[in-house]
Design a protein around this motif. Structure first.
Motif, PDB file in Angstrom:
ATOM      1  N   ASN A 305      -6.589  -7.470 -13.697  1.00  0.00           N
ATOM      2  CA  ASN A 305      -7.881  -6.740 -13.558  1.00  0.00           C
ATOM      3  C   ASN A 305      -8.895  -7.748 -12.922  1.00  0.00           C
ATOM      4  OD1 ASN A 305      -7.001  -4.280 -14.404  1.00  0.00           O
ATOM      5  ND2 ASN A 305      -7.438  -4.800 -16.650  1.00  0.00           N
ATOM      6  N   PHE A 306      -8.544  -8.970 -12.440  1.00  0.00           N
ATOM      7  CA  PHE A 306      -9.438 -10.045 -12.119  1.00  0.00           C
ATOM      8  C   PHE A 306      -9.831  -9.820 -10.679  1.00  0.00           C
ATOM      9  CE2 PHE A 306     -10.546 -14.324 -10.233  1.00  0.00           C
ATOM     10  CZ  PHE A 306     -11.454 -14.438 -11.192  1.00  0.00           C
ATOM     11  N   HIS A 307      -8.883  -9.672  -9.613  1.00  0.00           N
ATOM     12  CA  HIS A 307      -9.166  -9.565  -8.301  1.00  0.00           C
ATOM     13  C   HIS A 307      -9.784  -8.506  -7.905  1.00  0.00           C
ATOM     14  CE1 HIS A 307      -7.581 -13.477  -7.697  1.00  0.00           C
ATOM     15  NE2 HIS A 307      -6.311 -13.165  -8.161  1.00  0.00           N
ATOM     16  N   ARG A 308      -9.451  -7.058  -8.574  1.00  0.00           N
ATOM     17  CA  ARG A 308      -9.994  -5.895  -8.221  1.00  0.00           C
ATOM     18  C   ARG A 308     -11.281  -5.537  -8.786  1.00  0.00           C
ATOM     19  NH1 ARG A 308      -8.306  -1.615  -5.648  1.00  0.00           N
ATOM     20  NH2 ARG A 308      -6.409  -2.907  -5.203  1.00  0.00           N
ATOM     21  N   GLN A 309     -12.173  -4.941  -7.763  1.00  0.00           N
ATOM     22  CA  GLN A 309     -13.329  -4.505  -8.231  1.00  0.00           C
ATOM     23  C   GLN A 309     -13.666  -3.023  -8.360  1.00  0.00           C
ATOM     24  OE1 GLN A 309     -16.264  -7.972  -6.465  1.00  0.00           O
ATOM     25  NE2 GLN A 309     -15.276  -6.598  -5.001  1.00  0.00           N
ATOM     26  N   GLY A 310     -13.165  -2.251  -7.570  1.00  0.00           N
ATOM     27  CA  GLY A 310     -13.519  -0.867  -7.555  1.00  0.00           C
ATOM     28  C   GLY A 310     -12.710   0.099  -6.563  1.00  0.00           C
ATOM     29  N   SER A 311     -13.334   0.971  -6.104  1.00  0.00           N
ATOM     30  CA  SER A 311     -12.537   1.811  -5.281  1.00  0.00           C
ATOM     31  C   SER A 311     -12.783   1.549  -3.760  1.00  0.00           C
ATOM     32  CB  SER A 311     -13.353   3.413  -5.207  1.00  0.00           C
ATOM     33  OG  SER A 311     -14.845   3.544  -4.950  1.00  0.00           O
ATOM     34  N   PHE A 312     -13.670   0.612  -3.569  1.00  0.00           N
ATOM     35  CA  PHE A 312     -13.643  -0.081  -1.978  1.00  0.00           C
ATOM     36  C   PHE A 312     -12.841  -1.315  -1.969  1.00  0.00           C
ATOM     37  CE2 PHE A 312     -16.859   3.179  -2.088  1.00  0.00           C
ATOM     38  CZ  PHE A 312     -16.941   3.774  -0.880  1.00  0.00           C
ATOM     39  N   ASP A 313     -12.102  -1.592  -2.738  1.00  0.00           N
ATOM     40  CA  ASP A 313     -11.134  -2.610  -2.553  1.00  0.00           C
ATOM     41  C   ASP A 313     -10.194  -2.601  -1.653  1.00  0.00           C
ATOM     42  OD1 ASP A 313     -12.171  -4.255  -4.604  1.00  0.00           O
ATOM     43  OD2 ASP A 313     -11.249  -3.201  -6.163  1.00  0.00           O
ATOM     44  N   PRO A 314      -9.894  -3.681  -0.698  1.00  0.00           N
ATOM     45  CA  PRO A 314      -8.566  -3.421   0.097  1.00  0.00           C
ATOM     46  C   PRO A 314      -7.427  -2.783  -0.670  1.00  0.00           C
ATOM     47  CG  PRO A 314      -9.563  -5.415   0.508  1.00  0.00           C
ATOM     48  CD  PRO A 314     -10.279  -4.989  -0.838  1.00  0.00           C
ATOM     49  N   VAL A 315      -6.470  -2.015   0.107  1.00  0.00           N
ATOM     50  CA  VAL A 315      -5.259  -1.608  -0.422  1.00  0.00           C
ATOM     51  C   VAL A 315      -4.370  -2.371  -0.902  1.00  0.00           C
ATOM     52  CG1 VAL A 315      -3.974  -1.120   1.613  1.00  0.00           C
ATOM     53  CG2 VAL A 315      -3.875   0.351  -0.145  1.00  0.00           C
ATOM     54  N   GLU A 316      -4.404  -3.788  -0.156  1.00  0.00           N
ATOM     55  CA  GLU A 316      -3.371  -4.551  -0.848  1.00  0.00           C
ATOM     56  C   GLU A 316      -3.756  -5.638  -1.949  1.00  0.00           C
ATOM     57  OE1 GLU A 316      -2.811  -7.267   2.757  1.00  0.00           O
ATOM     58  OE2 GLU A 316      -1.353  -5.650   3.590  1.00  0.00           O
ATOM     59  N   ILE A 317      -4.806  -5.192  -2.624  1.00  0.00           N
ATOM     60  CA  ILE A 317      -5.453  -5.913  -3.872  1.00  0.00           C
ATOM     61  C   ILE A 317      -4.796  -5.418  -5.098  1.00  0.00           C
ATOM     62  CG2 ILE A 317      -7.385  -6.694  -5.157  1.00  0.00           C
ATOM     63  CD1 ILE A 317      -7.181  -7.842  -2.422  1.00  0.00           C
ATOM     64  N   PRO A 318      -3.777  -6.384  -5.592  1.00  0.00           N
ATOM     65  CA  PRO A 318      -3.039  -5.772  -6.914  1.00  0.00           C
ATOM     66  C   PRO A 318      -4.131  -5.584  -8.070  1.00  0.00           C
ATOM     67  CG  PRO A 318      -2.673  -8.276  -6.602  1.00  0.00           C
ATOM     68  CD  PRO A 318      -3.459  -7.768  -5.403  1.00  0.00           C
ATOM     69  N   GLY A 319      -3.606  -4.737  -8.774  1.00  0.00           N
ATOM     70  CA  GLY A 319      -4.196  -4.408 -10.255  1.00  0.00           C
ATOM     71  C   GLY A 319      -3.972  -5.690 -11.121  1.00  0.00           C
ATOM     72  N   ALA A 320      -2.715  -5.979 -11.254  1.00  0.00           N
ATOM     73  CA  ALA A 320      -2.387  -7.220 -11.957  1.00  0.00           C
ATOM     74  C   ALA A 320      -1.099  -7.819 -11.148  1.00  0.00           C
ATOM     75  CB  ALA A 320      -1.662  -6.588 -13.150  1.00  0.00           C
ATOM     76  N   SER A 321      -1.112  -9.193 -11.442  1.00  0.00           N
ATOM     77  CA  SER A 321      -0.024  -9.990 -10.514  1.00  0.00           C
ATOM     78  C   SER A 321       0.365 -11.175 -11.040  1.00  0.00           C
ATOM     79  CB  SER A 321      -0.470 -10.293  -9.154  1.00  0.00           C
ATOM     80  OG  SER A 321      -1.727 -11.235  -9.320  1.00  0.00           O
ATOM     81  N   ARG A 322       1.429 -11.610 -11.003  1.00  0.00           N
ATOM     82  CA  ARG A 322       2.063 -12.994 -11.268  1.00  0.00           C
ATOM     83  C   ARG A 322       2.388 -13.786 -10.275  1.00  0.00           C
ATOM     84  NH1 ARG A 322       5.662 -11.489 -16.753  1.00  0.00           N
ATOM     85  NH2 ARG A 322       3.845 -10.745 -18.006  1.00  0.00           N
ATOM     86  N   THR A 323       2.146 -15.301 -10.067  1.00  0.00           N
ATOM     87  CA  THR A 323       2.652 -16.112  -8.928  1.00  0.00           C
ATOM     88  C   THR A 323       3.176 -17.226  -9.491  1.00  0.00           C
ATOM     89  OG1 THR A 323       0.705 -14.994  -7.943  1.00  0.00           O
ATOM     90  CG2 THR A 323       1.632 -16.993  -6.888  1.00  0.00           C
ATOM     91  N   TRP A 324       4.341 -17.537  -8.426  1.00  0.00           N
ATOM     92  CA  TRP A 324       4.836 -18.809  -8.924  1.00  0.00           C
ATOM     93  C   TRP A 324       4.963 -19.346  -7.583  1.00  0.00           C
ATOM     94  CZ3 TRP A 324       6.517 -14.449 -11.183  1.00  0.00           C
ATOM     95  CH2 TRP A 324       6.971 -14.694 -12.532  1.00  0.00           C
ATOM     96  N   ARG A 325       4.522 -20.958  -7.503  1.00  0.00           N
ATOM     97  CA  ARG A 325       4.586 -21.672  -6.459  1.00  0.00           C
ATOM     98  C   ARG A 325       5.146 -23.014  -6.622  1.00  0.00           C
ATOM     99  NH1 ARG A 325      -0.722 -22.631  -2.185  1.00  0.00           N
ATOM    100  NH2 ARG A 325      -0.011 -24.675  -1.614  1.00  0.00           N
ATOM    101  N   VAL A 326       5.959 -23.513  -5.858  1.00  0.00           N
ATOM    102  CA  VAL A 326       6.440 -24.871  -6.050  1.00  0.00           C
ATOM    103  C   VAL A 326       6.455 -25.401  -4.455  1.00  0.00           C
ATOM    104  CG1 VAL A 326       8.627 -26.117  -6.467  1.00  0.00           C
ATOM    105  CG2 VAL A 326       8.178 -23.992  -7.709  1.00  0.00           C
ATOM    106  N   GLU A 327       6.131 -26.606  -4.452  1.00  0.00           N
ATOM    107  CA  GLU A 327       5.952 -27.535  -3.142  1.00  0.00           C
ATOM    108  C   GLU A 327       6.477 -28.825  -3.376  1.00  0.00           C
ATOM    109  OE1 GLU A 327       2.326 -28.631  -0.072  1.00  0.00           O
ATOM    110  OE2 GLU A 327       1.921 -27.063  -1.611  1.00  0.00           O
ATOM    111  N   GLY A 328       7.127 -29.377  -2.179  1.00  0.00           N
ATOM    112  CA  GLY A 328       7.513 -30.779  -2.236  1.00  0.00           C
ATOM    113  C   GLY A 328       7.143 -31.404  -0.682  1.00  0.00           C
TER     114      GLY A 328
END
Length: 658
Positions: A305-328
């Protein structure tokens, strides 16, 4: 004997004053030889006054007319272990003589002799007890000498410090703040918290530890929803905390571990709604040979519920998510005028993960479609070579593979030196090949102060920058950037978790030209100032809101700050102004109405060093933070908020360094 103290009335060298003259005289020796240019400090324990003298070529020193009282006398010299003694003066007219012997081989022996006429040598079996016996003001003085090489301890089981300033190189910084706040997304309430930072050296290892903790508590009967709390209700409280550990073994190896935990409970139409954000990161950098370096980083982010604000959010904004990132990455010098870096970056995202309480934002808002997770891999290479001393050419190539899609983005640039002070830099990057896969949403949350928008979400990016630098206090930089975005981006303008609504959405197809100006000047002796400003206006991309309607996106922002330092009075004044605006113009004949949100925020921060006003054992600073905000949030229509409502934040506190 590591420290020898003798009190007497007999002459000691040509520079010694006559016995009938008042004061404290003495001589500093090292390994039985006089030590010239050694620092000798007399710290009065009652009123915290500090007196300092330096020894002459024969190692002699003299404190004239030293008032009566109890003192700590410290002798210190590069390459020697400091000596600390206690000295009692019954009257300012008394004459006393001290002989201090410094050692290079070990810490002061326990129970140094010569304790008579009010002078004693405290026990100092190890580094930590010796450090504890030295007043903070003296520790800072020792650090400012920028000395090298402190001998190892006699006890090998203890940490071996290798810098002469090691006694002063464990710096501690505490800050405590408290006040009222109704700017934040959590509603109206009280905010309190603080920060702590510790850094120093253990052997060859430089250690840094920092963290902060803030807590928001709503005011009973306060304003609800005026600041845009989620669901139009008041907050039930929240807290945020962060911790970072940095280990550096010289310039060749570095490890950093950091964590961030945030949580707000807001009252929605269906009860309590959690807003959570967690982030963890580990990075390691290691020199390889003489001219190369490798870097590895891994991070995990979870939000609900962090990135989403209301009914006028872009359709691609998730209500909840998990992200992994690895870089070398691996960086090497190919010659005296050429460098190259190659690397791989992997991301994996999962959408619609249930949050605390078993209900995700996707479940609490039926119009939100279920978004699939996806992963991506970037393979990149970049470098530069110097054509001549005044011309540097840069190049790069990014390949992105994402769920069957492929994007290739080359980049290039040139840096020209225009004389000794001026520099002109130009760069360009653009996706020349892209094959998109179906059902592969692209969303990147980004903090404005740290964002490289050309790399994060840019489809094309062109930049021109002119800069001038004459010392640290006289700088000038003017740049123009033209970007076109290929991903959905939420751009945050505040790193405060409670200010998460201070943000704008950028969608694929948006074009955003931006001008940046930075000027630093020493406007008078002892007064320095730095002004920074960024202004951007654009849009044009199609914004598909969560209710399925298309809009044309239009955004603009103005971000300015003025930071002034008065060195004579140790006063700091920081002034910032943010103005954000986002307008959605409906597309198509469906009768949809336009939606516009905007925010104006004025911030004033004052800091005053108290040591300029009184003698204190540490660096004490009073800090005030005052903010005023006005504007509508994306939730204003449902929460009853007014565009012209003035919201405020006032925080006060104190910080100390020692």
């Amino acid at each position: 004997m590591a420290a020898l103290l003798m009190l007497g009335l007999t002459g000691r060298g040509a520079a010694q004053p006559a016995p009938h003259l008042p004061g404290v005289a003495g001589r500093v020796t090292g390994e039985r030889s006089p030590l010239a240019s050694a620092g000798v400090y007399a710290f009065q324990l009652a009123d915290l006054r500090l007196h300092k003298v330096t020894t002459d070529p024969q190692g002699n020193f003299l404190f004239q007319d030293l008032p009566a009282g109890l003192y700590k006398v410290i002798a210190h010299k590069t390459g020697f272990v400091p000596v600390v003694i206690l000295l009692t003066r019954t009257t300012a007219q008394a004459y006393q003589f001290l002989e201090l012997q410094l050692s290079q081989d070990a810490m002061p022996a326990a129970g140094a002799t010569g304790a008579k006429n009010g002078a004693t040598a405290p026990r100092g079996d190890d580094f930590w007890s010796l450090r504890a016996s030295i007043p903070p003001d003296v520790l800072r003085e020792i650090e400012q000498t920028n000395e090298d090489v402190l001998p190892r301890f006699a006890d090998d089981r203890r940490p071996a410090l290798t810098t002469a300033g090691a006694l002063a190189q464990f710096h501690t910084d505490f800050q405590a703040m408290k006040g009222v706040d109704n700017l934040a997304a959590a509603g109206e309430g009280q905010v309190e918290g603080g920060r702590v930072g510790i850094e120093g050296r253990l052997g060859a290892m430089q250690v840094g530890l920092s963290g902060h903790f803030w807590q928001f508590a709503p005011v009973p009967g306060g304003v609800t929803g005026g600041s845009g709390s989620l669901g139009g209700g008041s907050a039930a409280g929240g807290k945020t905390s962060a911790l970072s550990l940095d280990l550096e073994n010289g310039p060749r190896s570095r490890v950093n571990v950091s964590s961030l935990n945030n949580r707000i409970l807001t009252r929605g139409n269906d009860g309590l709604v959690p807003v959570d954000f967690e982030h963890y990161r580990v990075s390691w950098s290691q020199a390889v040979g003489e001219n190369s370096r490798s870097e590895i980083a891994a991070q995990y982010t979870s939000e609900n519920n962090f990135h989403r604000q209301g009914s006028f959010d872009p359709v691609e904004i998730p209500g909840a998510s998990r992200t992994w990132r690895v870089e070398g990455s691996y960086t090497t010098e190919l010659g005296p005028s050429s460098t190259f870096q190659g690397g791989v970056r992997y991301r994996a995202l999962q959408y619609g993960i249930p949050g605390p309480g078993g209900q995700s934002q996707a479940q609490s808002q039926p119009p939100l479609p279920i978004l699939p997770g996806h992963d991506s891999m970037d393979v990149f290479g970049r470098g530069g070579f110097r054509v001549q001393p005044a011309v540097l050419v840069e190049y790069g190539l990014y390949n992105t593979l994402s769920d069957g899609s492929l994007a290739v983005r080359p980049q290039g640039g040139v840096v020209l030196r225009l004389g000794d002070l001026w520099q002109l830099q130009g760069s360009a990057s653009r996706r020349v090949y892209e094959r998109s896969a179906a059902n592969a949403p692209q969303f990147l949350p980004t903090l404005y102060q740290e964002a490289d928008l050309c790399e994060e979400g840019g489809k094309s990016c062109y930049e021109l920058r002119l800069a001038r630098k004459q010392g640290d206090d006289n700088t000038f930089s003017l740049s123009a950037v033209d970007r076109t975005f290929g991903k959905t981006l939420r751009l945050y303008f505040s790193d405060d978790f409670f200010d998460r609504l201070e943000s704008l959405y950028l969608v694929p197809g948006d074009r955003l030209p931006e001008m940046k100006l930075s000027v630093g000047r020493q406007i008078a002796p002892g007064i320095t100032t730095k002004f920074e400003a960024s202004m951007a206006k654009g849009g044009g991309g199609v914004f598909y809101a969560t209710q399925g309607r298309p809009y044309e996106n239009r955004v603009q922002y103005l971000v300015t700050s003025l930071d002034t330092r008065f060195k004579a009075t140790s006063t700091g004044v920081f002034l910032a102004f943010h103005r954000l605006s986002q307008e959605l113009d409906p597309l198509g004949p469906d009768g949809a109405t336009a939606n516009q949100v905007g925010l104006e925020r004025l911030q004033l921060m004052l800091s005053q060093d108290l040591n300029i006003l009184m003698d204190l054992a540490g660096d004490w600073t009073v800090q005030l933070n005052m903010e005023l905000s006005r504007g509508s949030s994306p939730l204003a229509s449902s929460s009853g908020g007014r565009d012209d409502e003035i919201r405020k934040r006032f925080l006060g506190g104190i910080a100390v360094k020692f």
